[in-house]
Design a protein around this motif. Sequence first.
Motif, PDB file in Angstrom:
ATOM      1  N   THR A 157      13.850  17.623   5.799  1.00  0.00           N
ATOM      2  CA  THR A 157      13.998  16.104   5.962  1.00  0.00           C
ATOM      3  C   THR A 157      12.891  15.065   5.539  1.00  0.00           C
ATOM      4  OG1 THR A 157      15.274  16.565   8.037  1.00  0.00           O
ATOM      5  CG2 THR A 157      14.393  14.116   7.709  1.00  0.00           C
ATOM      6  N   PRO A 158      12.966  14.527   4.581  1.00  0.00           N
ATOM      7  CA  PRO A 158      11.898  13.679   3.980  1.00  0.00           C
ATOM      8  C   PRO A 158      11.197  12.721   5.036  1.00  0.00           C
ATOM      9  CG  PRO A 158      14.030  13.201   2.717  1.00  0.00           C
ATOM     10  CD  PRO A 158      14.017  13.821   3.937  1.00  0.00           C
ATOM     11  N   ALA A 225      10.251  10.399   1.097  1.00  0.00           N
ATOM     12  CA  ALA A 225      11.319   9.486   0.532  1.00  0.00           C
ATOM     13  C   ALA A 225      10.282   8.526  -0.520  1.00  0.00           C
ATOM     14  CB  ALA A 225      11.560   8.457   1.562  1.00  0.00           C
ATOM     15  N   PRO A 226      11.144   8.256  -1.581  1.00  0.00           N
ATOM     16  CA  PRO A 226      10.524   7.486  -3.020  1.00  0.00           C
ATOM     17  C   PRO A 226       9.872   6.254  -2.287  1.00  0.00           C
ATOM     18  CG  PRO A 226      12.871   7.982  -3.497  1.00  0.00           C
ATOM     19  CD  PRO A 226      12.686   8.408  -1.914  1.00  0.00           C
ATOM     20  N   LYS A 227       8.716   5.872  -2.927  1.00  0.00           N
ATOM     21  CA  LYS A 227       7.968   4.784  -2.316  1.00  0.00           C
ATOM     22  C   LYS A 227       8.293   3.414  -3.269  1.00  0.00           C
ATOM     23  CE  LYS A 227       3.656   6.824  -0.435  1.00  0.00           C
ATOM     24  NZ  LYS A 227       2.258   7.056  -0.504  1.00  0.00           N
ATOM     25  N   ALA A 228       8.518   2.341  -2.790  1.00  0.00           N
ATOM     26  CA  ALA A 228       8.720   1.104  -3.264  1.00  0.00           C
ATOM     27  C   ALA A 228       7.376   0.942  -4.288  1.00  0.00           C
ATOM     28  CB  ALA A 228       9.212  -0.056  -2.409  1.00  0.00           C
ATOM     29  N   HIS A 290      -8.427  -2.944  -8.132  1.00  0.00           N
ATOM     30  CA  HIS A 290      -8.502  -2.337  -6.953  1.00  0.00           C
ATOM     31  C   HIS A 290      -7.189  -1.976  -6.336  1.00  0.00           C
ATOM     32  CE1 HIS A 290     -11.253  -0.735  -4.003  1.00  0.00           C
ATOM     33  NE2 HIS A 290     -10.400  -1.314  -2.914  1.00  0.00           N
ATOM     34  N   THR A 291      -7.113  -1.234  -5.810  1.00  0.00           N
ATOM     35  CA  THR A 291      -5.753  -0.877  -5.042  1.00  0.00           C
ATOM     36  C   THR A 291      -6.129  -0.979  -3.448  1.00  0.00           C
ATOM     37  OG1 THR A 291      -4.724   0.098  -6.771  1.00  0.00           O
ATOM     38  CG2 THR A 291      -3.810   0.652  -4.525  1.00  0.00           C
ATOM     39  N   PHE A 292      -5.308  -1.595  -2.768  1.00  0.00           N
ATOM     40  CA  PHE A 292      -5.366  -1.817  -1.526  1.00  0.00           C
ATOM     41  C   PHE A 292      -4.139  -0.813  -0.672  1.00  0.00           C
ATOM     42  CE2 PHE A 292      -7.898  -5.667  -2.323  1.00  0.00           C
ATOM     43  CZ  PHE A 292      -8.901  -5.260  -1.482  1.00  0.00           C
ATOM     44  N   THR A 293      -3.952  -0.816   0.225  1.00  0.00           N
ATOM     45  CA  THR A 293      -2.817  -0.029   1.155  1.00  0.00           C
ATOM     46  C   THR A 293      -1.331  -0.785   0.491  1.00  0.00           C
ATOM     47  OG1 THR A 293      -4.118   0.313   3.234  1.00  0.00           O
ATOM     48  CG2 THR A 293      -1.617   0.879   3.040  1.00  0.00           C
ATOM     49  N   HIS A 294      -1.396  -2.013   0.595  1.00  0.00           N
ATOM     50  CA  HIS A 294      -0.146  -2.731   0.221  1.00  0.00           C
ATOM     51  C   HIS A 294       0.044  -3.389  -1.126  1.00  0.00           C
ATOM     52  CE1 HIS A 294       1.233  -1.673   4.299  1.00  0.00           C
ATOM     53  NE2 HIS A 294       0.101  -2.252   4.704  1.00  0.00           N
ATOM     54  N   PHE A 295      -0.745  -3.403  -2.055  1.00  0.00           N
ATOM     55  CA  PHE A 295      -0.793  -4.121  -3.233  1.00  0.00           C
ATOM     56  C   PHE A 295      -1.731  -3.870  -4.158  1.00  0.00           C
ATOM     57  CE2 PHE A 295      -3.403  -6.819  -0.558  1.00  0.00           C
ATOM     58  CZ  PHE A 295      -4.442  -7.412  -1.151  1.00  0.00           C
ATOM     59  N   HIS A 296      -1.694  -3.885  -5.400  1.00  0.00           N
ATOM     60  CA  HIS A 296      -2.818  -3.659  -6.413  1.00  0.00           C
ATOM     61  C   HIS A 296      -3.215  -5.120  -6.627  1.00  0.00           C
ATOM     62  CE1 HIS A 296      -1.344   0.259  -7.325  1.00  0.00           C
ATOM     63  NE2 HIS A 296      -0.345  -0.178  -7.749  1.00  0.00           N
ATOM     64  N   LEU A 297      -4.638  -5.263  -6.952  1.00  0.00           N
ATOM     65  CA  LEU A 297      -5.294  -6.471  -6.977  1.00  0.00           C
ATOM     66  C   LEU A 297      -6.270  -6.459  -8.403  1.00  0.00           C
ATOM     67  CD1 LEU A 297      -6.238  -9.300  -6.048  1.00  0.00           C
ATOM     68  CD2 LEU A 297      -8.267  -8.136  -4.977  1.00  0.00           C
ATOM     69  N   THR A 298      -6.035  -7.464  -9.425  1.00  0.00           N
ATOM     70  CA  THR A 298      -6.842  -7.527 -10.540  1.00  0.00           C
ATOM     71  C   THR A 298      -7.638  -8.808 -10.242  1.00  0.00           C
ATOM     72  OG1 THR A 298      -5.236  -6.367 -11.622  1.00  0.00           O
ATOM     73  CG2 THR A 298      -7.000  -7.738 -12.954  1.00  0.00           C
ATOM     74  N   LEU A 299      -8.997  -8.853 -10.499  1.00  0.00           N
ATOM     75  CA  LEU A 299      -9.873 -10.048 -10.418  1.00  0.00           C
ATOM     76  C   LEU A 299     -10.490 -10.337 -11.609  1.00  0.00           C
ATOM     77  CD1 LEU A 299     -11.624  -9.567  -6.977  1.00  0.00           C
ATOM     78  CD2 LEU A 299      -9.442 -10.898  -7.476  1.00  0.00           C
ATOM     79  N   LYS A 300     -10.353 -11.519 -12.254  1.00  0.00           N
ATOM     80  CA  LYS A 300     -11.109 -12.018 -13.321  1.00  0.00           C
ATOM     81  C   LYS A 300     -12.543 -12.135 -12.708  1.00  0.00           C
ATOM     82  CE  LYS A 300      -9.655 -14.680 -16.508  1.00  0.00           C
ATOM     83  NZ  LYS A 300      -9.931 -13.850 -17.657  1.00  0.00           N
ATOM     84  N   VAL A 301     -13.512 -11.601 -13.326  1.00  0.00           N
ATOM     85  CA  VAL A 301     -15.109 -11.473 -13.323  1.00  0.00           C
ATOM     86  C   VAL A 301     -15.633 -12.828 -13.888  1.00  0.00           C
ATOM     87  CG1 VAL A 301     -17.239 -10.577 -12.699  1.00  0.00           C
ATOM     88  CG2 VAL A 301     -14.863  -9.166 -12.621  1.00  0.00           C
TER      89      VAL A 301
END
Length: 338
Positions: A157-158, A225-228, A290-301
């Motif tokens: 079972t997944p 199970a496949p991740k969103a 940078h990747t957090f648990t729930h999203f990817h973040l791109t910051l302009k420096v």
Amino acid sequence: MRDDRTEALGRWYARHARDLPWRVPPGDGERPDPYRTWLSEVMLQQTTVAAVKDYFARFTTTWPDVRALAAADDADVMAAWAGLGYYARARNLLKCARTVVADHDGVFPRTEAALLALPGIGPYTAAAIAAIAFQERAVVVDGNVERVMTRLGAIETPLPAAKPEIRALADRLTPEDRPGDHAQAVMDLGATVCTPKSPACVICPLRDHCAGRKAGIAESLPRKAPKAPKPERRGYVYLARNGTDYLVETRPPKGLLGGMLAFPTSEWSETPLPAAPFDARWRDAGEVRHTFTHFHLTLKVLTTAKRGNPDRGEWARLDPEALPTLFAKAHRAAFPSK
């Protein structure tokens, strides 16, 4: 009567237990320190043993017991945690320490149920502390245990739907006596033998009992199970450096990186608006991701050498590498070493 699988695992653990700074070796006779057990379990959440060792050593040297940690300044603890990630753990660490001191006279409660009532302690951590520090029979299930149980029982079972089956098998194997050693034995087996890729079945103490190995599917377990896909967010980060001073601010106490010292940023969203802390000619220094648990973040420096009068934050002399990883990345992008 103990299960044959439990007996085999116990014999293996007596010979092959990992030497870890927060652990009492099997058969030592010494009672584990609940404070050190709790601190290590919190630090190890979603973090490797190798990454935790130095932090654990620094924390236990600076704050050797729960009373010392409860009396610590929030900023000192957050600074000591910088780089370890998942900063809500550090905030909950302080809340929990202060609750233990205020409500339990500085003594950790002994039962799984009472531990679960403390701030920042979830089901896994409560079970681990109860079993390891107090030898209360508790079913301890982390990622390593999940992998061992799915392979041992050929649970196809997944995840996460498989969790009840996994827990049921783990429960059947958990003994009344020395449950802490048993829990650590399963975790060690998963970390060193029953690894995610290329499990070393030939040296596994449970190889003759493993339904997954017999069916030829052990390496493919656990199923997942496949991740969103994670959403993408963007933002701006502002590095103002004047000599050896940087403009920094303390992030709001709640939310990502809460309470941490950081370079000023804009909001993080799909369409962020610039939010410079003061007027200046800001130079584009590229981007960091940078990747957090729930999203990817791109910051302009963006960077400047002007010492402006900021709308927020303060000028301070600090080591940028001691900031959370996201901001250390931004500093390296803005001021690459030569």
